[in-house]
Design an enzyme around this catalytic site. Structure first.
Site: not given
Ligand code: PGA
Length: 253
Positions: A7-9, A95, A167, A173, A213, A234-235
């Protein structure tokens, strides 16, 4: 089959997205055929990527959001047909950043999910509790409320698919992971509840992803848990070599 979803946000311009995909395509297909790779770019990059001819056949694309309506006077919204035309097969729905920052209600999440299913998109329904809810001992009731609101009285036809991502909001994050015990507990509760919402065989077949994370250094211990079918990341999905490493780790399970 393990699923690794990035997920690139709200990151990456069209040029940055194309450079990323060029780099990951150069690394070649994941070693094991049993890994499904999905990237969720922003809408703009999504359309540009699918039209670029750069996306390798082993990499699927999805949208980070979708409208709750099929078409109409909804300024700023993007429909399932539009994201299909931009190359997406999946869409994130509910999300936590949309629930908690944008303020999406359970009812809107349900309309988005149903709209995806009608529009030949596989929704990835995200659920999870905040730290306050966990501390108050309401993790189970929060997750069940989110699942009930999205799925009650829904019947999936043979050609409709659904993924669910657990999640915990406090792990997204933050660098803080749920423990293996916390992940197993939540996933087992979700699995049971999916069976009661959607019927035993459908409920048992829905892939469950963990997100929050996930990094290359901790993914092996998460993705190898019996209740975990993959990760929503995400990250650590923002750099092609990290995403590539996550794919290799999932392939090794
Ligand atoms: P993260 O994000 O891996 O940066 O914690 C996960 C997500 O929001 O799907």
């Amino acid at each position: 089959m393990k699923i690794v979803a990035g997920n690139w946000k709200m990151y990456k311009t069209i040029d940055e997205a194309q450079t990323y995909v060029r780099q990951i395509a150069a690394l070649g297909a994941p070693q094991k055929a049993g890994v499904q790779a999905i990237l969720f770019p922003n809408y703009v990059a999504l359309g540009a990527l699918s039209g670029s001819g750069l996306v390798p056949p082993w990499l699927s694309l999805g949208a980070q959001d979708v409208a709750g309506e099929a078409e109409g006077a909804f300024t700023g919204e993007v429909s399932p047909a539009m994201i299909v035309s931009a190359g997406a097969r999946y869409a994130l729905v509910g999300h936590s950043e949309r629930r908690h920052i944008i303020g999406e209600s359970d009812d809107l999440v349900r309309r988005k999910l149903v709209n995806c299913l009608r529009g030949s998109i596989t929704p990835v329904l995200c659920v999870g509790e905040t730290i306050e809810e966990r501390r108050a001992g309401t993790m189970k009731s929060v997750i069940f409320r989110q699942l009930d609101a999205a799925l009650a009285d829904l019947t999936l036809t043979a050609d409709q698919h659904l993924l669910v991502a657990y999640e915990p909001v406090w792990a997204i994050g933050t660098g803080e992971n749920a423990t293996p015990e916390q992940i197993e507990e939540a996933h087992n509760l979700i699995r049971q509840h999916l069976a009661s919402c959607l019927g035993d065989s459908t409920g048992r077949a829905i892939p469950l992803l963990y997100g929050g994370s996930v990094k290359p250094f901790n993914f092996a211990s998460i993705v190898s848990l019996p209740s975990v079918d993959g990760g929503l990341i995400g990250g650590a999905s923002l750099k092609p070599d990290n995403f590539w490493e996550l794919l290799q780790i999932a392939g090794g399970c």
